[in-house]
Write a protein that holds these residues in place. Sequence first.
Motif, mmCIF file in Angstrom:
data_model
loop_
_atom_site.group_PDB
_atom_site.id
_atom_site.type_symbol
_atom_site.label_atom_id
_atom_site.label_comp_id
_atom_site.label_asym_id
_atom_site.label_seq_id
_atom_site.Cartn_x
_atom_site.Cartn_y
_atom_site.Cartn_z
ATOM 1 N N PRO A 294 98.232 32.190 35.425
ATOM 2 C CA PRO A 294 97.811 31.094 36.309
ATOM 3 C C PRO A 294 97.485 31.562 37.729
ATOM 4 N N GLU A 295 98.237 32.530 38.246
ATOM 5 C CA GLU A 295 97.953 33.064 39.577
ATOM 6 C C GLU A 295 96.630 33.823 39.587
ATOM 7 N N VAL A 296 96.360 34.558 38.509
ATOM 8 C CA VAL A 296 95.101 35.287 38.412
ATOM 9 C C VAL A 296 93.927 34.319 38.389
ATOM 10 N N VAL A 297 94.025 33.287 37.576
ATOM 11 C CA VAL A 297 92.930 32.315 37.457
ATOM 12 C C VAL A 297 92.701 31.605 38.782
ATOM 13 N N GLU A 298 93.753 31.261 39.465
ATOM 14 C CA GLU A 298 93.606 30.596 40.763
ATOM 15 C C GLU A 298 92.872 31.499 41.745
ATOM 16 N N ALA A 299 93.176 32.794 41.722
ATOM 17 C CA ALA A 299 92.475 33.726 42.605
ATOM 18 C C ALA A 299 90.998 33.809 42.237
ATOM 19 N N MET A 300 90.706 33.779 40.947
ATOM 20 C CA MET A 300 89.310 33.842 40.504
ATOM 21 C C MET A 300 88.499 32.648 40.985
ATOM 22 N N ARG A 301 89.155 31.535 41.211
ATOM 23 C CA ARG A 301 88.467 30.320 41.636
ATOM 24 C C ARG A 301 88.154 30.313 43.131
ATOM 25 N N SER A 302 88.748 31.248 43.868
ATOM 26 C CA SER A 302 88.593 31.211 45.325
ATOM 27 C C SER A 302 87.904 32.457 45.884
ATOM 28 N N HIS A 303 87.333 33.280 45.001
ATOM 29 C CA HIS A 303 86.637 34.483 45.454
ATOM 30 C C HIS A 303 85.155 34.405 45.109
ATOM 31 N N ASP A 304 84.393 35.341 45.655
ATOM 32 C CA ASP A 304 82.940 35.330 45.484
ATOM 33 C C ASP A 304 82.433 36.353 44.478
ATOM 34 N N LEU A 305 83.205 37.409 44.242
ATOM 35 C CA LEU A 305 82.747 38.478 43.355
ATOM 36 C C LEU A 305 83.948 39.145 42.704
ATOM 37 N N PHE A 306 83.832 39.394 41.397
ATOM 38 C CA PHE A 306 84.846 40.139 40.660
ATOM 39 C C PHE A 306 84.341 41.565 40.468
ATOM 40 N N VAL A 307 85.147 42.548 40.830
ATOM 41 C CA VAL A 307 84.731 43.946 40.764
ATOM 42 C C VAL A 307 85.703 44.734 39.894
ATOM 43 N N LEU A 308 85.166 45.381 38.853
ATOM 44 C CA LEU A 308 85.974 46.248 38.002
ATOM 45 C C LEU A 308 85.200 47.542 37.764
ATOM 46 N N PRO A 309 85.483 48.595 38.556
ATOM 47 C CA PRO A 309 84.708 49.848 38.491
ATOM 48 C C PRO A 309 85.248 50.829 37.455
ATOM 49 N N SER A 310 85.376 50.403 36.208
ATOM 50 C CA SER A 310 85.968 51.231 35.149
ATOM 51 C C SER A 310 85.222 52.551 34.975
ATOM 52 N N ARG A 311 85.971 53.577 34.583
ATOM 53 C CA ARG A 311 85.363 54.871 34.289
ATOM 54 C C ARG A 311 86.195 55.604 33.254
ATOM 55 N N ILE A 312 85.698 56.732 32.781
ATOM 56 C CA ILE A 312 86.422 57.535 31.801
ATOM 57 C C ILE A 312 87.343 58.499 32.547
ATOM 58 N N ALA A 313 88.633 58.430 32.247
ATOM 59 C CA ALA A 313 89.605 59.300 32.908
ATOM 60 C C ALA A 313 89.481 60.730 32.390
ATOM 61 N N ASP A 314 90.077 61.643 33.097
ATOM 62 C CA ASP A 314 89.992 63.059 32.731
ATOM 63 C C ASP A 314 90.554 63.345 31.345
ATOM 64 N N ASP A 315 91.550 62.540 30.894
ATOM 65 C CA ASP A 315 92.140 62.761 29.575
ATOM 66 C C ASP A 315 91.410 62.002 28.475
ATOM 67 N N GLY A 316 90.269 61.368 28.816
ATOM 68 C CA GLY A 316 89.493 60.624 27.832
ATOM 69 C C GLY A 316 89.819 59.160 27.761
ATOM 70 N N ASP A 317 90.869 58.726 28.428
ATOM 71 C CA ASP A 317 91.247 57.316 28.420
ATOM 72 C C ASP A 317 90.156 56.478 29.074
ATOM 73 N N ARG A 318 89.953 55.282 28.547
ATOM 74 C CA ARG A 318 88.927 54.394 29.086
ATOM 75 C C ARG A 318 89.244 52.964 28.661
ATOM 76 N N ASP A 319 88.636 52.016 29.331
ATOM 77 C CA ASP A 319 88.782 50.625 28.937
ATOM 78 C C ASP A 319 88.070 50.366 27.624
ATOM 79 N N GLY A 320 88.458 49.271 26.953
ATOM 80 C CA GLY A 320 87.692 48.752 25.837
ATOM 81 C C GLY A 320 86.757 47.687 26.391
ATOM 82 N N LEU A 321 87.095 46.444 26.120
ATOM 83 C CA LEU A 321 86.422 45.310 26.740
ATOM 84 C C LEU A 321 87.495 44.514 27.457
ATOM 85 N N PRO A 322 87.705 44.765 28.750
ATOM 86 C CA PRO A 322 88.821 44.132 29.462
ATOM 87 C C PRO A 322 88.728 42.608 29.436
ATOM 88 N N ASN A 323 89.831 41.972 29.051
ATOM 89 C CA ASN A 323 89.862 40.513 28.999
ATOM 90 C C ASN A 323 89.620 39.876 30.359
#
Length: 410
Positions: A294-323
């Motif tokens: 609920p706190e996350v959603v409330e923040a989403m309602r009061s901002h102008d842009l969502f930024v998620l600069p995902s990348r591949i980590a050195d060990d190969g770890d990476r995001d899937g499709l972040p919820n």
Amino acid sequence: MSEEDPKLAVVVKGWPRLSETFIAQELVALERAGHSFDIWSLRFPTDKKRHPLHEETRARVRYLPEYLHHEKARVVRGWTKARKMPGFKKAHQVWMQDLRRDLTRNRVRRFGQACVLAAELPAGTKGLYAHFLHTPSSVARYAALIRGIDWSFSAHAKDIWTSPDWEIREKLANDGTGAAFGVTCTGFGAAHLQQMAEPSDRVSLLYHGLDLDRFPLPPAQRPDDGVFRMLSVGRLVEKKGFDRLVKALSLLPGDLVWHWTHIGGGDLKDDLQAMAKAEDIDDRITWKGACDQPEVVEAMRSHDLFVLPSRIADDGDRDGLPNVLMEAASQKLAILSTPVSAIPEFITSGVHGLLVEDTPETLTFAIMDLARNPKQRTKYAEAAYDRLVADFGVDAGITQLSARLNTLIS
């Protein structure tokens, strides 16, 4: 077996976890679809808060020994009982084969936890379902072999890309020790696993989706105080790319009035805060730490842009499709991200948002462009919301998973 004992057991790495709302959403939906199960967690909770979803599940939660030496008597009882089960010899052979290639304490702990799990499962348990293909699936696999029942898994991101190929292939083998089936939440991950599965259709694509009934309608308008407000939600770890975002923020021109809010914990917090201070932008950043949904959603309602600069980590770890991308879309918050892994499966750059390379300079340019084009932000946000509603609802995936689990325990 009592009438209350379920046929299905769900194995998770930790319960509850704020960063894994997709698991809680799925389990609550499975209960609504008629499934009954116990949750077996390999670790005790560390988050101080809980999502409302965690309170909704009716499942009993059991905690396996997080470290074997902490519950020696329980481990000995589990080992003693497991050794008398018909499948113990086969499970021990599989574990020893794994141990020779992965001589670690973690591998020893997995088998100890599996013995306790096999010993303490209700007599009528007919199947195991593990979230994540690495450690939880190892414990589920060993325990299932000991008990002589089938097991299955749901794979996500890190577990796919940081597990050795030999281990994935053996967990997908059609030889009586591998999983009865597997699902994963991205087409990108599904294609990778299907190449190693025997046969390939034992692994299915199953998007987590979003249960929009749990979210408010998008706000009719956003607050406008003359400050361009950016929001990011995600753990402060390498694969999220927040170090490059901090640098990008430091490159923004002086005539842009901005503020960035970050939600989430993580090991890089001190380093990133020190970096922001060194760049002299710490007064424009709010680090909120871990928050419930609920706190996350409330923040989403009061901002102008969502930024998620995902990348591949050195060990190969990476995001899937972040919820969190779907959660941002649910509130019609414009999205800026990167074309990593399965993110383009939801966001088509230039249609549903912007996907750019994760260099600081590229991120800076994209932020400036979006800050100065509110109509474009609105266009992206509307398109992402429409895509979410049309193609990423939770019901279709749950129907598919429910059918496969029914087959597992029948």
